[in-house]
Scaffold this motif. Sequence first.
Motif, PDB file in Angstrom:
ATOM      1  N   GLY A  15     -68.551   9.771 -62.580  1.00  0.00           N
ATOM      2  CA  GLY A  15     -67.436  11.049 -62.456  1.00  0.00           C
ATOM      3  C   GLY A  15     -66.318  10.295 -62.912  1.00  0.00           C
ATOM      4  N   SER A  16     -66.224   9.857 -62.124  1.00  0.00           N
ATOM      5  CA  SER A  16     -64.496   9.221 -62.100  1.00  0.00           C
ATOM      6  C   SER A  16     -64.132   8.426 -63.608  1.00  0.00           C
ATOM      7  CB  SER A  16     -64.324   7.984 -60.936  1.00  0.00           C
ATOM      8  OG  SER A  16     -65.380   7.353 -60.707  1.00  0.00           O
ATOM      9  N   ILE A  17     -65.488   6.922 -63.860  1.00  0.00           N
ATOM     10  CA  ILE A  17     -65.651   6.789 -65.324  1.00  0.00           C
ATOM     11  C   ILE A  17     -65.253   7.353 -66.135  1.00  0.00           C
ATOM     12  CG2 ILE A  17     -66.582   4.656 -66.661  1.00  0.00           C
ATOM     13  CD1 ILE A  17     -67.657   3.675 -63.869  1.00  0.00           C
ATOM     14  N   VAL A  18     -66.371   8.485 -66.232  1.00  0.00           N
ATOM     15  CA  VAL A  18     -66.453   9.783 -67.743  1.00  0.00           C
ATOM     16  C   VAL A  18     -65.084  10.034 -67.514  1.00  0.00           C
ATOM     17  CG1 VAL A  18     -67.235  11.757 -68.369  1.00  0.00           C
ATOM     18  CG2 VAL A  18     -68.708  10.035 -67.337  1.00  0.00           C
ATOM     19  N   ALA A  23     -60.107  11.280 -70.371  1.00  0.00           N
ATOM     20  CA  ALA A  23     -58.453  11.532 -69.950  1.00  0.00           C
ATOM     21  C   ALA A  23     -57.309  10.946 -71.012  1.00  0.00           C
ATOM     22  CB  ALA A  23     -57.872  11.360 -69.360  1.00  0.00           C
ATOM     23  N   HIS A  24     -58.494   9.507 -71.158  1.00  0.00           N
ATOM     24  CA  HIS A  24     -57.509   8.797 -72.009  1.00  0.00           C
ATOM     25  C   HIS A  24     -57.905   8.231 -73.681  1.00  0.00           C
ATOM     26  CE1 HIS A  24     -55.135   8.186 -68.527  1.00  0.00           C
ATOM     27  NE2 HIS A  24     -56.062   7.735 -67.741  1.00  0.00           N
ATOM     28  N   SER A  25     -59.158   8.945 -74.124  1.00  0.00           N
ATOM     29  CA  SER A  25     -59.713   8.460 -75.129  1.00  0.00           C
ATOM     30  C   SER A  25     -60.304   9.917 -76.554  1.00  0.00           C
ATOM     31  CB  SER A  25     -60.986   7.814 -75.276  1.00  0.00           C
ATOM     32  OG  SER A  25     -61.644   8.003 -76.351  1.00  0.00           O
ATOM     33  N   PRO A  26     -59.443  10.269 -77.483  1.00  0.00           N
ATOM     34  CA  PRO A  26     -59.418  10.917 -77.524  1.00  0.00           C
ATOM     35  C   PRO A  26     -61.589  10.996 -78.189  1.00  0.00           C
ATOM     36  CG  PRO A  26     -57.420  10.518 -78.720  1.00  0.00           C
ATOM     37  CD  PRO A  26     -58.275   9.482 -77.946  1.00  0.00           C
ATOM     38  N   ALA A  27     -61.954   9.422 -78.794  1.00  0.00           N
ATOM     39  CA  ALA A  27     -62.996   8.968 -79.416  1.00  0.00           C
ATOM     40  C   ALA A  27     -64.111   9.923 -78.114  1.00  0.00           C
ATOM     41  CB  ALA A  27     -63.446   7.544 -79.572  1.00  0.00           C
ATOM     42  N   ARG A  29     -64.027  12.153 -76.351  1.00  0.00           N
ATOM     43  CA  ARG A  29     -63.417  13.629 -75.679  1.00  0.00           C
ATOM     44  C   ARG A  29     -64.251  14.078 -77.333  1.00  0.00           C
ATOM     45  NH1 ARG A  29     -58.450  12.165 -73.890  1.00  0.00           N
ATOM     46  NH2 ARG A  29     -57.043  12.359 -76.364  1.00  0.00           N
ATOM     47  N   ALA A  30     -64.117  13.600 -78.468  1.00  0.00           N
ATOM     48  CA  ALA A  30     -65.375  14.082 -79.759  1.00  0.00           C
ATOM     49  C   ALA A  30     -66.204  14.070 -79.446  1.00  0.00           C
ATOM     50  CB  ALA A  30     -64.352  13.108 -80.807  1.00  0.00           C
ATOM     51  N   LEU A  31     -66.716  12.965 -79.142  1.00  0.00           N
ATOM     52  CA  LEU A  31     -68.714  12.249 -78.696  1.00  0.00           C
ATOM     53  C   LEU A  31     -68.978  13.636 -78.024  1.00  0.00           C
ATOM     54  CD1 LEU A  31     -70.417  10.626 -78.808  1.00  0.00           C
ATOM     55  CD2 LEU A  31     -69.681   9.423 -76.607  1.00  0.00           C
ATOM     56  N   LEU A  32     -68.083  13.632 -76.763  1.00  0.00           N
ATOM     57  CA  LEU A  32     -68.812  14.855 -76.297  1.00  0.00           C
ATOM     58  C   LEU A  32     -68.597  16.084 -77.083  1.00  0.00           C
ATOM     59  CD1 LEU A  32     -69.196  15.739 -73.386  1.00  0.00           C
ATOM     60  CD2 LEU A  32     -66.633  15.913 -72.467  1.00  0.00           C
ATOM     61  N   ALA A  33     -67.761  16.469 -77.220  1.00  0.00           N
ATOM     62  CA  ALA A  33     -67.324  17.936 -78.209  1.00  0.00           C
ATOM     63  C   ALA A  33     -68.802  17.963 -79.387  1.00  0.00           C
ATOM     64  CB  ALA A  33     -66.779  18.128 -78.694  1.00  0.00           C
ATOM     65  N   ASP A  34     -68.971  16.809 -79.532  1.00  0.00           N
ATOM     66  CA  ASP A  34     -70.376  16.590 -80.481  1.00  0.00           C
ATOM     67  C   ASP A  34     -71.675  16.947 -79.521  1.00  0.00           C
ATOM     68  OD1 ASP A  34     -71.079  16.182 -83.177  1.00  0.00           O
ATOM     69  OD2 ASP A  34     -72.495  14.247 -82.086  1.00  0.00           O
ATOM     70  N   LEU A  35     -71.789  15.807 -79.118  1.00  0.00           N
ATOM     71  CA  LEU A  35     -72.544  16.436 -77.688  1.00  0.00           C
ATOM     72  C   LEU A  35     -73.145  17.636 -77.266  1.00  0.00           C
ATOM     73  CD1 LEU A  35     -72.746  12.295 -75.935  1.00  0.00           C
ATOM     74  CD2 LEU A  35     -74.027  13.633 -77.696  1.00  0.00           C
ATOM     75  N   GLU A  36     -72.100  17.944 -77.069  1.00  0.00           N
ATOM     76  CA  GLU A  36     -71.768  19.253 -76.071  1.00  0.00           C
ATOM     77  C   GLU A  36     -72.019  20.704 -76.998  1.00  0.00           C
ATOM     78  OE1 GLU A  36     -68.874  19.739 -74.129  1.00  0.00           O
ATOM     79  OE2 GLU A  36     -70.160  18.666 -71.843  1.00  0.00           O
ATOM     80  N   ARG A  37     -71.958  20.621 -78.401  1.00  0.00           N
ATOM     81  CA  ARG A  37     -72.177  21.587 -79.700  1.00  0.00           C
ATOM     82  C   ARG A  37     -73.207  22.370 -79.500  1.00  0.00           C
ATOM     83  NH1 ARG A  37     -70.471  18.681 -83.859  1.00  0.00           N
ATOM     84  NH2 ARG A  37     -68.325  18.984 -83.263  1.00  0.00           N
ATOM     85  N   ASP A  38     -74.396  22.008 -79.404  1.00  0.00           N
ATOM     86  CA  ASP A  38     -75.456  22.841 -79.525  1.00  0.00           C
ATOM     87  C   ASP A  38     -76.494  22.768 -78.425  1.00  0.00           C
ATOM     88  OD1 ASP A  38     -75.265  23.109 -82.224  1.00  0.00           O
ATOM     89  OD2 ASP A  38     -75.996  21.071 -83.026  1.00  0.00           O
TER      90      ASP A  38
END
Length: 80
Positions: A15-18, A23-27, A29-38
């Motif tokens: 949890g803390s690593i994620v 918090a520090h990586s736009p990449a 955040r983009a990956l998470l957004a892509d995984l959560e999209r559907d």
Amino acid sequence: MQLLTVPETDIADLGSIVAAALAHSPAARALLADLERDQGIPETAVQDYYTRNRDRFLTPEALRRGVDPFAPAEPSDVLP
């Protein structure tokens, strides 16, 4: 193909690593957004989370007054 796994006892530590990665990586955040999209979240699951975690939805004023989040609260003390 090799599958890397995390021992079950170490899952909570992720949890803390994620959180730090998000918090520090736009990449990240983009990956998470892509995984959560559907991902579809049923309304019953949302309501269940809200009911079980009322402490996360107290208003700032209720927090200042020290309202017990696990006791019955006034509707105005809890965010909708």
